[in-house]
Motif scaffolding. Structure first.
Motif, PDB file in Angstrom:
ATOM      1  N   VAL A 195       0.873  -1.167   0.000  1.00 54.54           N
ATOM      2  CA  VAL A 195       0.000   0.000   0.000  1.00 54.54           C
ATOM      3  C   VAL A 195       0.909   1.215   0.000  1.00 54.54           C
ATOM      4  N   LEU A 196       0.603   2.186  -0.858  1.00 54.75           N
ATOM      5  CA  LEU A 196       1.420   3.392  -0.962  1.00 54.75           C
ATOM      6  C   LEU A 196       0.761   4.522  -0.171  1.00 54.75           C
ATOM      7  N   SER A 197       1.546   5.157   0.694  1.00 55.37           N
ATOM      8  CA  SER A 197       1.071   6.264   1.509  1.00 55.37           C
ATOM      9  C   SER A 197       1.890   7.502   1.178  1.00 55.37           C
ATOM     10  N   PHE A 198       1.832   8.525   2.032  1.00 51.86           N
ATOM     11  CA  PHE A 198       2.608   9.742   1.811  1.00 51.86           C
ATOM     12  C   PHE A 198       4.094   9.462   2.042  1.00 51.86           C
ATOM     13  N   ASP A 199       4.940  10.295   1.449  1.00 46.21           N
ATOM     14  CA  ASP A 199       6.385  10.117   1.600  1.00 46.21           C
ATOM     15  C   ASP A 199       6.901  10.976   2.750  1.00 46.21           C
ATOM     16  N   ALA A 200       7.977  10.543   3.371  1.00 43.85           N
ATOM     17  CA  ALA A 200       8.643  11.265   4.458  1.00 43.85           C
ATOM     18  C   ALA A 200      10.105  10.852   4.467  1.00 43.85           C
ATOM     19  N   CYS A 201      10.961  11.724   4.981  1.00 41.46           N
ATOM     20  CA  CYS A 201      12.403  11.466   4.890  1.00 41.46           C
ATOM     21  C   CYS A 201      12.865  10.354   5.814  1.00 41.46           C
ATOM     22  N   ARG A 202      12.152  10.144   6.913  1.00 35.30           N
ATOM     23  CA  ARG A 202      12.447   9.102   7.896  1.00 35.30           C
ATOM     24  C   ARG A 202      13.673   9.394   8.750  1.00 35.30           C
ATOM     25  N   SER A 203      14.267  10.603   8.629  1.00 33.06           N
ATOM     26  CA  SER A 203      15.473  10.885   9.405  1.00 33.06           C
ATOM     27  C   SER A 203      15.434  12.215  10.155  1.00 33.06           C
ATOM     28  N   CYS A 204      14.461  13.095   9.879  1.00 30.10           N
ATOM     29  CA  CYS A 204      14.387  14.372  10.572  1.00 30.10           C
ATOM     30  C   CYS A 204      13.832  14.167  11.988  1.00 30.10           C
ATOM     31  N   PRO A 205      13.904  15.189  12.850  1.00 29.77           N
ATOM     32  CA  PRO A 205      13.397  15.028  14.226  1.00 29.77           C
ATOM     33  C   PRO A 205      11.935  14.605  14.295  1.00 29.77           C
ATOM     34  N   GLY A 215       4.545  11.162  -3.337  1.00 29.26           N
ATOM     35  CA  GLY A 215       5.562  10.136  -3.514  1.00 29.26           C
ATOM     36  C   GLY A 215       5.126   8.958  -4.354  1.00 29.26           C
ATOM     37  N   GLN A 216       4.104   9.140  -5.244  1.00 28.63           N
ATOM     38  CA  GLN A 216       3.644   7.980  -6.018  1.00 28.63           C
ATOM     39  C   GLN A 216       2.999   8.307  -7.361  1.00 28.63           C
ATOM     40  N   SER A 217       2.069   9.275  -7.443  1.00 32.95           N
ATOM     41  CA  SER A 217       1.317   9.544  -8.685  1.00 32.95           C
ATOM     42  C   SER A 217       0.748   8.241  -9.248  1.00 32.95           C
ATOM     43  N   SER A 218      -0.229   7.695  -8.531  1.00 35.77           N
ATOM     44  CA  SER A 218      -0.722   6.354  -8.841  1.00 35.77           C
ATOM     45  C   SER A 218      -2.015   6.315  -9.646  1.00 35.77           C
ATOM     46  N   PHE A 219      -2.422   7.431 -10.271  1.00 35.36           N
ATOM     47  CA  PHE A 219      -3.441   7.354 -11.317  1.00 35.36           C
ATOM     48  C   PHE A 219      -2.750   6.801 -12.557  1.00 35.36           C
ATOM     49  N   ALA A 220      -2.329   5.563 -12.464  1.00 38.51           N
ATOM     50  CA  ALA A 220      -1.457   4.983 -13.478  1.00 38.51           C
ATOM     51  C   ALA A 220      -1.431   3.472 -13.330  1.00 38.51           C
ATOM     52  N   THR A 221      -1.192   2.786 -14.444  1.00 38.41           N
ATOM     53  CA  THR A 221      -1.074   1.327 -14.380  1.00 38.41           C
ATOM     54  C   THR A 221       0.175   0.908 -13.613  1.00 38.41           C
ATOM     55  N   HIS A 222       1.213   1.751 -13.630  1.00 37.37           N
ATOM     56  CA  HIS A 222       2.432   1.529 -12.857  1.00 37.37           C
ATOM     57  C   HIS A 222       2.841   2.846 -12.215  1.00 37.37           C
ATOM     58  N   VAL A 265      10.862   3.516  -1.295  1.00 41.20           N
ATOM     59  CA  VAL A 265      10.759   2.445  -0.312  1.00 41.20           C
ATOM     60  C   VAL A 265      10.251   2.993   1.022  1.00 41.20           C
ATOM     61  N   ARG A 266      10.387   4.308   1.218  1.00 40.32           N
ATOM     62  CA  ARG A 266       9.964   4.924   2.478  1.00 40.32           C
ATOM     63  C   ARG A 266       8.449   4.979   2.625  1.00 40.32           C
ATOM     64  N   ASN A 267       7.732   5.118   1.509  1.00 37.38           N
ATOM     65  CA  ASN A 267       6.277   5.283   1.626  1.00 37.38           C
ATOM     66  C   ASN A 267       5.497   4.081   1.123  1.00 37.38           C
ATOM     67  N   ALA A 268       6.165   2.959   0.977  1.00 38.20           N
ATOM     68  CA  ALA A 268       5.495   1.719   0.594  1.00 38.20           C
ATOM     69  C   ALA A 268       5.401   0.800   1.810  1.00 38.20           C
ATOM     70  N   VAL A 269       4.199   0.378   2.121  1.00 43.73           N
ATOM     71  CA  VAL A 269       3.953  -0.476   3.288  1.00 43.73           C
ATOM     72  C   VAL A 269       3.613  -1.876   2.796  1.00 43.73           C
ATOM     73  N   LYS A 270       4.453  -2.847   3.133  1.00 44.32           N
ATOM     74  CA  LYS A 270       4.216  -4.223   2.700  1.00 44.32           C
ATOM     75  C   LYS A 270       3.019  -4.798   3.440  1.00 44.32           C
ATOM     76  N   VAL A 271       2.139  -5.447   2.684  1.00 45.93           N
ATOM     77  CA  VAL A 271       0.960  -6.074   3.282  1.00 45.93           C
ATOM     78  C   VAL A 271       0.923  -7.528   2.828  1.00 45.93           C
ATOM     79  N   PRO A 272       0.401  -8.409   3.664  1.00 46.35           N
ATOM     80  CA  PRO A 272       0.340  -9.825   3.278  1.00 46.35           C
ATOM     81  C   PRO A 272      -0.732 -10.049   2.230  1.00 46.35           C
TER      82      PRO A 272
END
Length: 375
Positions: free
Chosen positions: A90-100, A142-149, A154-161
Motif C-alpha cells: 500500500v502506498l502512503s505519503f512520503d517522508a524522509c524518515r530521518s528528521c526530528p 511520492g507515487q502519482s498512482s493514477f497509473a497502471t504503474h 521504499v519509504r512510503n510503501a507499506v508491505k501487506v500480506p
C-alpha cells in the motif's frame, strides 16, 4: 525488471489545472537507488486529488495525480533491501524518515514533506515520468498512482500480506490516506477512552473512518452529522449511536446538547468550513478537544471565539492522522479481519478508463470512496 531500464505506463494525465484527464502512455524510470516500481491494482480517488485537479493546490504542468495506490512490486532500486519483486504494498505519503519529526514518530509532519509530496519532482529536481522525452510532473505524495504503474519510494510503501480470505489488494489503497487520516485522528491524536463521547462532522471517507475507529475505541455516544441521509444510514451501520441532519435542525448545538449532555468530549471536523469548525468547537464540553481535518483551500480563514477556548477547550489541526503508516495500516487490516473496521463498505470500483466518472462521483458525494481498478 532491472532498475536501470525504463518502463511504460498508462496514466491519467492533466495538461492544465481544471482540464480533463487524458489517458496517455508515458515512460517511467530508470529507478533511483531507493525507489520501487509498482504495478497498480487499484487507487482511491481522494478529496485532495480533485482539489488539486481543479487548481486549488498549485502544481506544475503536465501532472499525474493519485495518492491512494496499492499494487505489486515489479522492480526495485539498487539500495532497496526491505522490499522485493512480488511483494504487495500500500502506498502512503512520503517522508524522509530521518528528521526530528520522523524519528519521533510523526512522519506526517516531516520537515521535507512539501518537497517529497507536492512539488512534482524528486528532491533533486528530476521527474519520475516523461512523455516523448519531455518531463511530466509526478511524485504526487511520492507515487502519482493514477497509473497502471507507479514509481514510489521504499519509504512510503507499506508491505501487506496477500489477502486470500476476502480482502482484495485493489481496494487497500485508501488505507494510505483517507482511511488513515480519520482513524489516525481518533487513535493517535484524540485517544478517547471507552464511554467518552465524540461527534463527527461530515461523513465522507475520512469521517466514516473516524466513526469506525471511535466505535473500536468504545465511544458512547458516537454522533455523526451530515446532510446526506444515505451516509447517515451507513454511519449508523458502522457504529454511530445517533446521527443528525444539520439542515433539518434549527439549532444543531441544542440537538447535540440533548444527546451529549454538557457537551462532547471530542469532535472531529472533516469539512473545513468556518461554520462547521465553529459548530464543532461549540459542541465540546469543558475541557474538550476538536480536531479539524477538512481542506477547503490553502488559505481558509475561520473565526472562533477565544473565550470558548479559554474555558479549557482545544482546537488542533491534523494531517494524515498524525499516523505512522507502517504501524497503522497493518493495524487497520487486522481490525478488518476482526470485523471491526469494515472499510470495504465505503468502496465502489470504477475501471481506470472511467477516471472522470470516478472523480465526479466523489465530488458530488454519490460514492463515498471510488477506487479505480486495472485489468
Amino acid at each position: 525488471m532491472s532498475a536501470r531500464r525504463t518502463a511504460t505506463a498508462s496514466v491519467a494525465l492533466q495538461h492544465a489545472p481544471g482540464g480533463p484527464f487524458c489517458l496517455e502512455t508515458v515512460e517511467l524510470g530508470p529507478l533511483a537507488a531507493d525507489e520501487i516500481l509498482v504495478r497498480t491494482a487499484g487507487v482511491g480517488v481522494c478529496h485532495t486529488d480533485w482539489t488539486a485537479a481543479a487548481g486549488t493546490v498549485p502544481l506544475p504542468t503536465p501532472f499525474v495525480l493519485g495518492h491512494e495506490g496499492a499494487g505489486t512490486v515489479t522492480a526495485v532500486g539498487a539500495q532497496v533491501s526491505t522490499l522485493a519483486v512480488g511483494d504487495q504494498v500500500v502506498l502512503s505519503f512520503d517522508a524522509c524518515r530521518s528528521c526530528p519529526q520522523c524519528t519521533a514518530g510523526h512522519p506526517a509532519y516531516c520537515v521535507l514533506s512539501a518537497a517529497l509530496n507536492y512539488t512534482g519532482t524528486r528532491p533533486d529536481g528530476t521527474t519520475t515520468i516523461s512523455l516523448k522525452g519531455r518531463p511530466v510532473h509526478g511524485s504526487w505524495f511520492g507515487q502519482s498512482s493514477f497509473a497502471t504503474h507507479a514509481v514510489a519510494s521504499v519509504r512510503n510503501a507499506v508491505k501487506v500480506p496477500p489477502g486470500p480470505d476476502g480482502l482484495p489488494l485493489d481496494i487497500l489503497g485508501p488505507l494510505g490516506c483517507g482511511l488513515l487520516t480519520g482513524a489516525g485522528t481518533v487513535f493517535r491524536v484524540l485517544r478517547p477512552s471507552p464511554g467518552q463521547s465524540i461527534v463527527v462532522f461530515g461523513l465522507g471517507t475520512v469521517g466514516l473512518s473516524a466513526v469506525m475507529a471511535a466505535a473500536v475505541a468504545g465511544c458512547d455516544p458516537l454522533v455523526g452529522v451530515d446532510p446526506n441521509p444515505v451516509r447517515r444510514h451507513l454511519a449508523e451501520a458502522l457504529g454511530c449511536t445517533h446521527t443528525l441532519d444539520p439542515a433539518a435542525s434549527e439549532d444543531i448545538g441544542w440537538s447535540l446538547a440533548e444527546i451529549t449532555g454538557l457537551g462532547a468530549d471530542f469532535t472531529v471536523d472533516t469539512v473545513g468550513s468556518g461554520t462547521v469548525v465553529r459548530q464543532a468547537l461549540e459542541a465540546l464540553r469543558t475541557p474538550g478537544s476538536c480536531a479539524t481535518l477538512g481542506l477547503q483551500s490553502l488559505e481558509n480563514d475561520i473565526t472562533i471565539d477565544q473565550g470558548h477556548l479559554l474555558m479549557g477547550r482545544t482546537l488542533t489541526g491534523v494531517i494524515e492522522g498524525d499516523a505512522e503508516p507502517r504501524v497503522l495500516i497493518p493495524h487497520l487490516i487486522e481490525l478488518w479481519h476482526q470485523g471491526r473496521f469494515p472499510f470495504d463498505r465505503l468502496v465502489e470500483r470504477f475501471p481506470f478508463q472511467r477516471v472522470e466518472d470516478a472523480v465526479d462521483a466523489a465530488r458530488s458525494g454519490k460514492v463515498v470512496k471510488p477506487v479505480l481498478v486495472f485489468d
